[in-house]
Design an enzyme around this catalytic site. Structure first.
Site, PDB file in Angstrom:
ATOM      1  N   ASP A 443       0.796  -0.963   0.067  1.00 10.40           N
ATOM      2  CA  ASP A 443      -0.284   0.390  -0.064  1.00 10.40           C
ATOM      3  C   ASP A 443       0.343   1.105   0.150  1.00 10.40           C
ATOM      4  OD1 ASP A 443      -2.123   1.248  -0.360  1.00 10.40           O
ATOM      5  OD2 ASP A 443      -3.063   0.567   1.682  1.00 10.40           O
ATOM      6  N   ASP A 509     -10.687   1.612  -3.950  1.00 10.39           N
ATOM      7  CA  ASP A 509     -11.335   1.678  -2.240  1.00 10.39           C
ATOM      8  C   ASP A 509     -12.157   1.362  -2.196  1.00 10.39           C
ATOM      9  OD1 ASP A 509      -8.260   1.297  -1.198  1.00 10.39           O
ATOM     10  OD2 ASP A 509      -8.007   3.150  -0.373  1.00 10.39           O
TER      11      ASP A 509
END
Length: 712
Positions: A443, A509
């Site tokens: 990430d 997301d």
């Protein structure tokens, strides 16, 4: 070198004609459909040269591969810089050149400016046009590079621009503009491509779509700051260009040093479907491309967030195995001090307060169920509230004497510092060596701001991107079977530079299926479906709070690298069986889905969406028809199926979703009744592609999968 030579490069259905007799550097005269054998093209070069006009230069400037003001170019220059505070006006002239059937290499130099350019212009097997530019300082003093752009001409028929914008949870929203005289520029100054970044900058004919209209597009294969632009000059020249966006004094070449600009890759096509297929084919031919079946993945983030409890996670793993999940990924929260998102980043040690026996009990349980295990990292980030930050505050990217504005309570680690790079490598390698981990979710949850090296204040984005690439390469070298996902607040780092070193991207997301239809459609202009994480979310979206049925959520995700982002531990038997059936459907089709050609139909009703994947041999295809809102027509019109063999005959039948449970107040369509009765209708690929079949009546936010199979 013959100064009158005109080169014809061909490969993958693409022709490129390059005139090497122009002043200074070669010029691309044509780029598009394969022209076949043309013989001598000197007359074409003569006919293509700009003409002298009233009020213009005595020798008109030609749009060359790196256009230069010293040859009369008055548009955006291909190269800018300074030496000892004086502006560079290089006059690079070709000194050496060689060519094969699909590649041109040339060297150009300006001894007075102390610069040498080495360039490779190639047409790939997929028909992409690639430029690689390297600039060397051959002068006696340092030379700062301001920009080095790869330039691609576009034809006069290009009158409309397409690019994308966006934000967190809504990446890659399309936008269109008229191409007028002047410059349209997109820049990323975020230290990564960014959530608002355009993957491609395209210019094409009026209202070009997915199925028709000539279009040319360029992509910058770089994971940091970049710039894309399209420009039309008053002389009628038009081009698209790509390059790294360099901060002041970010690239200062000492004598003998070389700057390698990021690869610029460009595609042309009649319609965006074909344009995207070239990029997908290019990705599939790379040696590192994953060739085994893409494991159906469950990621724990939206299931448990930071609540890491062994018994809860083992129950989740049990249910995951029951429905057919093949990879179980433990997300954020496993490492020292990480009980929320305010602390711990940088302290990459298993938190013994949460995991007193380490991660092995969970990993062993997951592996005993036949699933792979994956783990979340955010290696480039650091919380000020961490042992690492307290011990090495100078490892944080920052302007002199102060930290940049905070984002998600975190700062950015300066991987260009060798000791910081060594620390992250050692910590990640230690975790991977000690545990059976097949996959990393990597990430990157904030943009870079004031990205400078502490103390010196020198811009550090470029060096951090190169350090990231070295880190990924070294981890892959030490752990050859490891797969890595590029996640950056979702889809904030999606480019072919990062994909050269990773195995998929987290598309967004946001997994609300209605939002994902657009996000996935336009991400797919660049990225092949098997490299795009597409997951089934929970009944109520985490990011939009909209509620959707399981068939709609599952059908929207089925074409990509399939997965689940949902707490499924306590599903009832009906939902468990339904989820398992969708995963099984994907597994039956994924051999085709992850090798076939992605197609989108241009339908006149904006509420109707038809997309699919057609096998390379065109013997089978899977399509999804979705009604995103109420249609202007009731019943809706026909839906067409692009990409099929027009000379073949096909059966058309429902494969899953709303058609099997008609509840929108309609009788079943004749072609559906025939298929469900065991005698599906047979239609030619030409009819299915040009006329199609009557679309079913659906409620808004419903999808149906339709399988099309060739009749032997």
């Amino acid at each position: 070198m013959d100064s009158s030579t005109v080169f014809h490069l061909t490969n993958g259905g693409t022709s490129v004609i390059i005139d090497a007799s122009s002043a200074g550097l070669p010029a691309i005269l044509y780029w598009g459909e394969d022209l076949g054998e043309q013989g001598s093209l000197e007359d074409f070069a003569t006919a293509s040269r700009p003409q002298r006009v009233s009020g213009g230069l005595d020798t008109p400037a030609q749009l060359t591969l790196v256009p230069q003001e010293s040859f009369g170019w008055q548009g955006t220059p291909g190269l800018t810089g300074t030496r000892e505070g004086l502006a560079l006006f290089p006059r690079l002239t070709t000194t050496d050149m060689s060519s094969t059937g699909s590649e041109l290499r040339f060297t150009a130099a300006d001894p007075g400016a102390g610069l040498r350019l080495n360039a490779i212009i190639s047409v790939t097997g997929a028909g992409l046009l690639r430029q690689r530019l390297h600039l060397t300082n051959e002068g006696p003093t340092p030379c700062e590079i301001g920009s080095l752009l790869a330039v691609f001409p576009v034809p006069s028929s290009a009158v409309e621009i397409l690019d994308t914008t966006g934000r967190h949870l809504r990446e890659r929203s399309p936008q269109r503009h008229t191409l007028t005289t002047g410059t349209y520029r997109r820049e990323s100054r975020r230290g990564r491509p960014g959530l608002d970044a355009t993957l491609l900058l395209a210019a094409g004919e009026t209202a070009f779509g997915f199925e028709s209209g000539q279009v040319h597009a360029v992509h910058c294969a770089w994971s940091g700051n970049h710039q894309l632009l399209v420009e039309k000059t008053p002389t009628g020249a038009a081009f698209i260009a790509a390059g790294e966006l360099l901060l002041p004094r970010e690239i200062v070449l000492e004598p003998g040093e070389t700057y390698a600009a990021p690869d610029a890759l460009a595609s042309w096509a009649n319609g965006l479907n074909q344009l995207a297929q070239r990029f997908h084919q290019e990705q599939r031919t790379r040696p590192s491309h994953p060739h085994r079946a893409r494991p159906v993945t469950l990621n724990t983030w939206e299931a448990v967030y930071f609540d890491h409890d062994l018994s809860r996670l083992t129950r989740l793993a049990d249910q995951a195995a029951r429905v057919g999940i093949e990879r179980f990924v433990l997300d954020d929260g496993w490492f020292r001090g990480r009980r929320d998102d305010t602390a711990g980043l940088g302290d990459w040690f298993v938190d013994d307060g949460v995991w007193p026996d380490g991660l092995d009990p969970l990993i062993d349980h997951v592996r005993s169920l036949g699933m792979e295990f994956g783990l979340w990292f955010e290696p480039e980030m650091i919380n000020p509230d961490s042992d690492l930050a307290r011990e090495h505050p100078d490892w944080i990217l920052q302007a002199a004497g102060r930290l940049p504005p905070s984002a998600r309570q975190q700062q950015v680690l300066n991987l260009a510092i060798p000791e910081a790079w060594d620390y992250i490598l050692e910590r990640m390698d230690a975790i991977l060596a000690a545990h059976d981990i097949a996959y990393i979710k990597w990430d990157h949850n904030r943009d870079l701001m004031e990205a400078a090296t502490a103390g010196s204040g020198g811009a550090a984005v470029h060096r951090n991107v190169l350090a990231l690439y070295r880190l990924l390469d070294e981890l892959k070298r030490r752990h050859p079977a490891l797969e890595i996902e590029s996640c950056a607040s979702g889809g904030g780092r999606v480019d072919l530079g990062i994909l050269a070193r990773t195995d998929r991207i987290w598309t967004s997301d946001c997994i609300d299926p209605l939002e994902r239809l657009v996000i996935q459609k336009y991400t797919g202009l660049l990225v092949a479906p098997e490299l795009m994480g597409m997951h089934i979310g929970g009944p109520v979206s985490h990011s939009t709070h909209r509620a959707h049925s399981l068939p709609f959520r599952a059908a929207t995700a089925v074409f990509g690298h399939y997965g689940v982002e949902w707490d499924i531990a306590d599903l009832d038997e009906q939902d468990t069986a339904e989820l398992a059936s969708w995963i099984a459907l994907h597994q039956r089709w994924r051999g085709l889905l992850h090798t076939g050609q992605v197609v989108h139909a241009d339908l006149p009703d904006p509420a109707m969406d038809l997309r699919g994947i057609v096998g390379q041999d065109r013997t089978a295809a899977l399509f999804a028809y979705t009604l995103t809102g109420s249609s202007a027509s009731y019943p809706p019109g026909r839906i067409r199926f692009p990409g099929l063999d027009p000379t073949a005959r096909y059966t058309v039948a429902p494969a899953g979703g709303a058609l099997e449970h008609p509840d929108a107040g309609q009788s079943r369509l004749d072609w559906v009744e025939a298929a469900l009765g065991g005698t599906p209708l047979v239609l030619s690929g030409r009819l299915l592609g040009s006329s199609g079949v009557q679309a079913p009546v659906l409620f808004p936010e419903q999808s149906v999968l339709i399988e099309v199979r060739q009749v032997p």
